[in-house]
Design a protein around this motif. Structure first.
Motif, PDB file in Angstrom:
ATOM      1  N   SER A  94     -47.323  38.951 -71.603  1.00 49.96           N
ATOM      2  CA  SER A  94     -47.001  37.892 -70.634  1.00 49.96           C
ATOM      3  C   SER A  94     -45.812  37.087 -71.125  1.00 49.96           C
ATOM      4  CB  SER A  94     -48.186  36.939 -70.484  1.00 49.96           C
ATOM      5  OG  SER A  94     -49.290  37.598 -69.922  1.00 49.96           O
ATOM      6  N   HIS A  95     -44.969  36.693 -70.193  1.00 51.08           N
ATOM      7  CA  HIS A  95     -43.899  35.774 -70.594  1.00 51.08           C
ATOM      8  C   HIS A  95     -44.430  34.351 -70.524  1.00 51.08           C
ATOM      9  CE1 HIS A  95     -42.648  34.404 -66.485  1.00 51.08           C
ATOM     10  NE2 HIS A  95     -42.860  35.657 -66.095  1.00 51.08           N
ATOM     11  N   ILE A  96     -44.026  33.541 -71.505  1.00 57.84           N
ATOM     12  CA  ILE A  96     -44.518  32.156 -71.556  1.00 57.84           C
ATOM     13  C   ILE A  96     -43.539  31.186 -70.901  1.00 57.84           C
ATOM     14  CG2 ILE A  96     -45.961  32.520 -73.594  1.00 57.84           C
ATOM     15  CD1 ILE A  96     -43.769  31.189 -75.289  1.00 57.84           C
ATOM     16  N   CYS A 125     -49.126  30.642 -61.444  1.00 56.63           N
ATOM     17  CA  CYS A 125     -49.103  31.994 -60.897  1.00 56.63           C
ATOM     18  C   CYS A 125     -48.140  32.868 -61.711  1.00 56.63           C
ATOM     19  CB  CYS A 125     -48.772  31.867 -59.403  1.00 56.63           C
ATOM     20  SG  CYS A 125     -47.659  33.018 -58.673  1.00 56.63           S
ATOM     21  N   ASP A 126     -46.998  32.358 -62.044  1.00 56.88           N
ATOM     22  CA  ASP A 126     -45.954  33.134 -62.744  1.00 56.88           C
ATOM     23  C   ASP A 126     -45.691  32.514 -64.108  1.00 56.88           C
ATOM     24  OD1 ASP A 126     -43.895  34.813 -63.395  1.00 56.88           O
ATOM     25  OD2 ASP A 126     -42.471  33.972 -61.978  1.00 56.88           O
ATOM     26  N   MET A 127     -46.432  32.909 -65.186  1.00 56.78           N
ATOM     27  CA  MET A 127     -47.572  33.773 -65.132  1.00 56.78           C
ATOM     28  C   MET A 127     -48.603  33.394 -66.190  1.00 56.78           C
ATOM     29  SD  MET A 127     -45.909  37.222 -66.907  1.00 56.78           S
ATOM     30  CE  MET A 127     -47.482  37.975 -67.267  1.00 56.78           C
ATOM     31  N   PRO A 188     -49.269  41.083 -66.910  1.00 56.05           N
ATOM     32  CA  PRO A 188     -50.020  40.374 -65.847  1.00 56.05           C
ATOM     33  C   PRO A 188     -49.164  39.455 -64.964  1.00 56.05           C
ATOM     34  CG  PRO A 188     -51.101  40.163 -68.002  1.00 56.05           C
ATOM     35  CD  PRO A 188     -49.698  40.642 -68.245  1.00 56.05           C
ATOM     36  N   GLU A 189     -48.077  39.999 -64.442  1.00 57.21           N
ATOM     37  CA  GLU A 189     -47.264  39.256 -63.474  1.00 57.21           C
ATOM     38  C   GLU A 189     -48.068  39.097 -62.179  1.00 57.21           C
ATOM     39  OE1 GLU A 189     -44.288  37.794 -63.591  1.00 57.21           O
ATOM     40  OE2 GLU A 189     -43.049  38.778 -65.116  1.00 57.21           O
ATOM     41  N   PRO A 190     -47.733  38.089 -61.357  1.00 57.26           N
ATOM     42  CA  PRO A 190     -48.573  37.762 -60.198  1.00 57.26           C
ATOM     43  C   PRO A 190     -48.342  38.689 -59.008  1.00 57.26           C
ATOM     44  CG  PRO A 190     -46.701  36.280 -60.289  1.00 57.26           C
ATOM     45  CD  PRO A 190     -46.605  37.143 -61.519  1.00 57.26           C
TER      46      PRO A 190
HETATM   47 ZN   LIG Z   1     -42.912  36.229 -64.079  1.00 57.21          ZN
END
Ligand SMILES: [Zn+2]
Length: 439
Positions: A94-96, A125-127, A188-190
């Protein structure tokens, strides 16, 4: 007696408050990019939590990467939990970072408020919701005590919103997203709790410069305006290229359907002198430095060309160069330069790839319906995993509604957090070899 899988699903159901609280906690760390605020605090928080569950935690700062400084360190966190054997590794990435809040919020963008069965805030949501769901999924797997033969990894990476070069790109160059360390990646992108994103369109960002000849602005006939030349080029883009692209459609399931055609956005344009804000005071005198009268000798535009799997990068660029060459032939004084800024080719994980298959079966089990398969109009960190990591078994799957990303009053549904955590946990059981070992 309940099956181990049933018990695992109930365990995750019992973590509804935990996944909500974790999402809130992450949203309250304002990791806004640009400039890249609070990355270290966020990475530390993730690392501390996972260390308590037995993960080996590494912090990887992207020293010297674009944007990295002591004031804004590009700090990534990678955590690994080794199971009982030599099974395969599934990695949740996941990107923070989040984009700026922007105007028009009715909730505090960094408050993580809960209302209407949702968590509100920038990045819900993102993300960060997806990140929280993946953490809960892995924690439940570990607590279950099931003999998982493979490894689980979770990473929190920086700068996805600005290309991911100091995040997944940096890590991929150092083997973090390659075999034999990692075999399967879920991002786990939205994309929605019942959708599997197989890949994305390609992108070429290029700068086109037109050139002219400087002269006094009161006698423009003595010079040659680069802005006029650019105008001729943009006219061709609008009347020839953009209509042509609208008719060029992909067979990939890109969502929304409007993005199944190739697209071109004229991202920015700048010609002549440095832009200022011009205003006059009560006397009618300028309040800032005034421009000098010159004919523009240079005009630059940044093009954002998104291309489909049926096209190739070289042809995409050549199509634009051909138009510029045509102008050079037909338009006196026309001269140009083209510079590459960034490019990535389209990615598409096959539907029968292990990570797709495992996630599809988990969706069917948890939600009682078949998944939908989609592709993304824009790129995300999968591009680095495929190109640099040379790992093809990668998808985006996570909670949240894509359209809410980057919007005011962004939210993620709590039920979606719970459901997606269950789905990620079941997919991980499959991919690490536990399910096979039971058969
Ligand atoms: Zn994203």
């Amino acid at each position: 007696m309940k099956s181990p899988v049933q018990q695992l699903l109930e365990r995750i159901e019992g973590k509804r408050e935990d996944v909500t609280a974790l999402t809130q906690e992450l949203v309250r760390i304002p990791t806004v990019n640009p400039p890249g605020d609070a990355y270290e605090a966020c990475a530390q928080r993730i690392g501390e939590r996972l260390a308590k569950k037995g993960f080996a935690v590494e912090y990887v700062r992207a020293w010297g990467a674009p944007g990295d400084s002591d004031h804004h360190p590009r700090t990534n966190v990678v955590a690994r939990w080794q199971g009982t054997g030599t099974g395969e590794c599934v990695h949740f990435n996941s990107h923070i970072d989040v984009v700026e809040a922007g105007p028009a919020w009715t909730f505090d963008p960094f408050g993580g408020q809960v209302a209407n069965g949702r968590v509100y805030g920038r990045g819900t949501c993102d993300m960060k919701g997806g990140l929280a769901a993946s953490i809960i999924a892995c924690e439940a797997l570990i607590e279950s005590g099931l003999p998982i033969p493979g490894a689980l990894e979770i990473s929190g990476t920086v700068d996805e919103e600005s290309g991911g070069f100091a995040g997944v790109g940096y890590l991929a160059e150092r083997g973090f997203f390659s075999k034999p360390r990692v075999h399967h990646v879920i991002i786990p992108e939205p994309l929605g709790v019942d959708r599997i994103c197989l890949g994305h369109r390609g992108v070429w960002w290029g700068e086109v410069e037109t050139r002219g000849r400087i002269a006094h602005g009161s006698m423009p006939f003595l010079g040659d305006s680069a802005i006029n030349h650019m105008s001729a080029f943009i006219h061709l883009l609008e009347t020839q290229l953009q209509p042509r692209l609208q008719g060029r459609l992909t067979a990939e399931p890109v969502e929304p359907p409007g993005a199944r055609a190739s697209t071109l956005n004229i991202n920015s344009i700048h010609g002549g002198q440095v832009e200022q804000i011009y205003a006059t005071d009560a006397r009618g005198w300028p309040t800032a430095q005034t421009p000098a009268p010159v004919v523009a000798h240079s005009c630059r535009t940044v093009l954002d060309r998104r291309f489909i799997a049926e096209e190739n990068l070289e042809a995409v660029k050549q199509e634009i160069i051909d138009m510029l060459d045509e102008l050079k032939r037909s338009r006196p004084g026309f001269d140009y330069a083209v510079r590459d800024i960034m490019s990535f080719v389209p990615t598409a994980t096959p539907k029968d790839a292990p990570v797709v298959d495992a996630t599809a079966r988990a969706i069917a089990r948890v939600l009682g319906r078949e998944p939908r398969y989609i592709a993304s109009p824009g790129t995300y960190d999968q591009k680095h995993i495929v190109r640099t990591g040379q790992l093809r078994d990668c998808i985006a799957y996570g909670p949240g509604i894509l359209d809410l990303a980057h919007q005011p009053d962004e939210y993620v549904g709590i039920q979606e957090l719970v459901d997606s955590a269950k789905i990620m946990a079941l997919a991980a059981l499959d991919l690490t070899g536990w399910t096979r070992a039971q058969a």
